[in-house]
Design a protein around this motif. Structure first.
Motif, PDB file in Angstrom:
ATOM      1  N   HIS A  58       0.824  -1.217   0.000  1.00 25.71           N
ATOM      2  CA  HIS A  58       0.000   0.000   0.000  1.00 25.71           C
ATOM      3  C   HIS A  58       0.856   1.263   0.000  1.00 25.71           C
ATOM      4  O   HIS A  58       0.603   2.204   0.759  1.00 25.71           O
ATOM      5  CB  HIS A  58      -0.951  -0.006   1.203  1.00 25.71           C
ATOM      6  CG  HIS A  58      -2.223  -0.743   0.925  1.00 25.71           C
ATOM      7  ND1 HIS A  58      -3.419  -0.452   1.543  1.00 25.71           N
ATOM      8  CD2 HIS A  58      -2.502  -1.773   0.077  1.00 25.71           C
ATOM      9  CE1 HIS A  58      -4.372  -1.264   1.105  1.00 25.71           C
ATOM     10  NE2 HIS A  58      -3.835  -2.069   0.221  1.00 25.71           N
ATOM     11  N   SER A  68       1.294  -0.112   4.770  1.00 23.49           N
ATOM     12  CA  SER A  68       0.028  -0.417   5.428  1.00 23.49           C
ATOM     13  C   SER A  68       0.290  -0.688   6.911  1.00 23.49           C
ATOM     14  O   SER A  68       1.147  -1.499   7.256  1.00 23.49           O
ATOM     15  CB  SER A  68      -0.606  -1.641   4.764  1.00 23.49           C
ATOM     16  OG  SER A  68      -1.870  -1.900   5.305  1.00 23.49           O
ATOM     17  N   ASP A  70      -1.329  -1.180  10.986  1.00 25.27           N
ATOM     18  CA  ASP A  70      -2.460  -1.459  11.863  1.00 25.27           C
ATOM     19  C   ASP A  70      -2.494  -0.435  12.995  1.00 25.27           C
ATOM     20  O   ASP A  70      -1.548  -0.333  13.778  1.00 25.27           O
ATOM     21  CB  ASP A  70      -2.348  -2.877  12.428  1.00 25.27           C
ATOM     22  CG  ASP A  70      -3.614  -3.292  13.173  1.00 25.27           C
ATOM     23  OD1 ASP A  70      -3.861  -2.749  14.269  1.00 25.27           O
ATOM     24  OD2 ASP A  70      -4.335  -4.170  12.671  1.00 25.27           O
ATOM     25  N   PHE A 120       1.098  -4.510   8.322  1.00 22.36           N
ATOM     26  CA  PHE A 120       0.381  -5.740   7.998  1.00 22.36           C
ATOM     27  C   PHE A 120       0.074  -5.773   6.516  1.00 22.36           C
ATOM     28  O   PHE A 120       0.260  -4.776   5.802  1.00 22.36           O
ATOM     29  CB  PHE A 120      -0.912  -5.842   8.813  1.00 22.36           C
ATOM     30  CG  PHE A 120      -2.019  -4.930   8.353  1.00 22.36           C
ATOM     31  CD1 PHE A 120      -3.104  -5.417   7.652  1.00 22.36           C
ATOM     32  CD2 PHE A 120      -1.971  -3.556   8.613  1.00 22.36           C
ATOM     33  CE1 PHE A 120      -4.133  -4.580   7.217  1.00 22.36           C
ATOM     34  CE2 PHE A 120      -2.988  -2.708   8.192  1.00 22.36           C
ATOM     35  CZ  PHE A 120      -4.070  -3.225   7.491  1.00 22.36           C
ATOM     36  N   PRO A 134      -3.017  -6.236   4.015  1.00 23.59           N
ATOM     37  CA  PRO A 134      -4.488  -6.287   4.003  1.00 23.59           C
ATOM     38  C   PRO A 134      -5.017  -7.524   3.285  1.00 23.59           C
ATOM     39  O   PRO A 134      -4.415  -8.012   2.325  1.00 23.59           O
ATOM     40  CB  PRO A 134      -4.871  -5.013   3.243  1.00 23.59           C
ATOM     41  CG  PRO A 134      -3.690  -4.108   3.380  1.00 23.59           C
ATOM     42  CD  PRO A 134      -2.503  -5.001   3.399  1.00 23.59           C
ATOM     43  N   ALA A 135      -6.154  -8.015   3.764  1.00 26.06           N
ATOM     44  CA  ALA A 135      -6.775  -9.196   3.164  1.00 26.06           C
ATOM     45  C   ALA A 135      -7.056  -8.983   1.680  1.00 26.06           C
ATOM     46  O   ALA A 135      -6.922  -9.902   0.865  1.00 26.06           O
ATOM     47  CB  ALA A 135      -8.066  -9.527   3.906  1.00 26.06           C
ATOM     48  N   SER A 136      -7.437  -7.760   1.311  1.00 21.83           N
ATOM     49  CA  SER A 136      -7.751  -7.476  -0.089  1.00 21.83           C
ATOM     50  C   SER A 136      -6.528  -7.672  -0.979  1.00 21.83           C
ATOM     51  O   SER A 136      -6.653  -8.113  -2.138  1.00 21.83           O
ATOM     52  CB  SER A 136      -8.276  -6.049  -0.234  1.00 21.83           C
ATOM     53  OG  SER A 136      -7.333  -5.106   0.272  1.00 21.83           O
ATOM     54  N   SER A 137      -5.341  -7.351  -0.462  1.00 19.37           N
ATOM     55  CA  SER A 137      -4.109  -7.539  -1.242  1.00 19.37           C
ATOM     56  C   SER A 137      -3.799  -9.012  -1.435  1.00 19.37           C
ATOM     57  O   SER A 137      -3.372  -9.446  -2.512  1.00 19.37           O
ATOM     58  CB  SER A 137      -2.935  -6.842  -0.546  1.00 19.37           C
ATOM     59  OG  SER A 137      -3.139  -5.447  -0.477  1.00 19.37           O
ATOM     60  N   ASP A 158      -6.582 -10.335   7.075  1.00 27.29           N
ATOM     61  CA  ASP A 158      -5.329  -9.582   7.144  1.00 27.29           C
ATOM     62  C   ASP A 158      -4.199 -10.475   7.644  1.00 27.29           C
ATOM     63  O   ASP A 158      -4.392 -11.308   8.535  1.00 27.29           O
ATOM     64  CB  ASP A 158      -5.470  -8.383   8.079  1.00 27.29           C
ATOM     65  CG  ASP A 158      -6.485  -7.371   7.574  1.00 27.29           C
ATOM     66  OD1 ASP A 158      -6.749  -7.344   6.364  1.00 27.29           O
ATOM     67  OD2 ASP A 158      -7.012  -6.599   8.411  1.00 27.29           O
ATOM     68  N   TYR A 206      -0.188 -10.801   9.222  1.00 25.66           N
ATOM     69  CA  TYR A 206       0.656 -10.039  10.142  1.00 25.66           C
ATOM     70  C   TYR A 206       2.032 -10.668  10.326  1.00 25.66           C
ATOM     71  O   TYR A 206       2.173 -11.894  10.243  1.00 25.66           O
ATOM     72  CB  TYR A 206      -0.022  -9.942  11.515  1.00 25.66           C
ATOM     73  CG  TYR A 206      -1.223  -9.050  11.538  1.00 25.66           C
ATOM     74  CD1 TYR A 206      -1.111  -7.703  11.858  1.00 25.66           C
ATOM     75  CD2 TYR A 206      -2.482  -9.550  11.223  1.00 25.66           C
ATOM     76  CE1 TYR A 206      -2.224  -6.871  11.871  1.00 25.66           C
ATOM     77  CE2 TYR A 206      -3.602  -8.722  11.231  1.00 25.66           C
ATOM     78  CZ  TYR A 206      -3.464  -7.392  11.560  1.00 25.66           C
ATOM     79  OH  TYR A 206      -4.562  -6.569  11.558  1.00 25.66           O
TER      80      TYR A 206
END
Length: 287
Positions: free
Chosen positions: A120, A133, A135, A142, A144-147, A186, A188
């Motif tokens: 990001h 990105s 948290d 972290f 992101p889940a979308s990535s 997400d 980590y």
């Protein structure tokens, strides 16, 4: 003889009270990093407007980038952030347990970074030229889940992977096909060796997208990156009930194994930004 114009870039350090106050990161469990950086950015800029920060206002963001990156790298040494990484490990474990109960099948894919990771960079939460990105609550970077989902989907599509007769649109979901059967969360960092964050630098030579040697102005940009040898946990779930109804039968072990193993291969192909030049390389350890 024409004397060269003076440049504020000769000044080696940004100075302001806000930096001393907010960017020491001496008590990470109680200090919110994002809020501290934003507060320091605004207050220090005000000092620069009054001519009291040691650098020209036009160079402020560049100097602020360097200072924040250096402060993060120094503060996020592994021996100082073990408690943050342990909290992240515990959080991912709770996500995994809940996902297993809800969806019927869950995994934690564990990978070790073989190169620096950027994520990001174009939409950072901190005021940096190239961010990362972050948290807000756990105080660590972290993925992101979308990535993760986007990376996995691209891998399935590029390699024309079909599992149980289901293609990428059906597995991951689409506007026409509805919700998919794979659920991403997400990811980590859970451990590191020396540093969790380390400084990196790129030097763009051309303004914008135009390549013109006459207007080339090399400008170093310093930014934070997740350090190599950091271990990451990627939680993933498969909705067993829905996928079982779609492809029939109760024995889904083969299909689920195929899904997770291909997601692991997708992660090894590179995560985040600048993967084409070697960033975000991961070696999957286990899942």
């Amino acid at each position: 003889m024409v004397k060269p114009a003076k440049s504020s870039r000769r000044v080696s350090e940004l100075r302001c009270e806000a930096i001393k106050k907010y960017l020491s990161f001496e008590n990470l469990p109680l200090q919110n990093v994002v809020s501290s950086v934003l507060k320091a950015f605004v207050d220090c800029f005000v000092e620069c407007l009054d001519g009291g920060c040691g650098v020209d206002v036009s160079d402020y963001i560049s100097f602020f980038n360097r200072f924040v990156t250096r402060a993060l790298a120094e503060s996020y040494k592994c021996d100082r952030v073990k408690h943050l990484l342990n909290s992240a490990r515990e959080y991912v474990a709770r996500v995994y347990t809940a996902a297993e109960k809800v969806f019927g099948s869950a995994f934690i894919i564990e990978g070790e970074l073989k190169s620096r990771l950027l994520i990001h960079t174009k939409s950072p939460v901190m005021p940096l030229d190239m961010g990362i990105s972050w948290d807000f609550i756990l105080n660590i970077p972290f993925v992101p889940a979308s990535s993760v989902k986007g990376l996995a989907r691209s891998y399935f599509e590029a390699n024309k992977i079909v599992v149980g007769g289901l293609d990428a649109d059906e597995l991951f979901g689409s506007e026409e096909g509805g919700v998919g059967y794979i659920v991403f969360f997400d990811a980590y960092p859970v451990s590191c060796q020396e540093k969790l964050i380390e400084p990196d630098v790129i030097t763009p030579h051309y303004p914008g997208d135009r390549i013109d040697e006459l207007s080339a102005t090399p400008t170093p940009i310093v930014f934070p990156a997740i350090a190599p040898k950091t271990v990451m946990h990627f939680p993933v779930a498969v909705n067993v009930k829905l996928i079982g109804k779609k492809i029939g039968g109760q024995g889904l072990g083969k299909e689920i194994t195929a899904i997770i193993s291909n997601i692991a291969k997708a992660l090894e192909s590179g995560v985040g930004a600048k993967t084409s030049v070697g960033y975000g390389r991961i070696k999957i350890v286990k899942y």
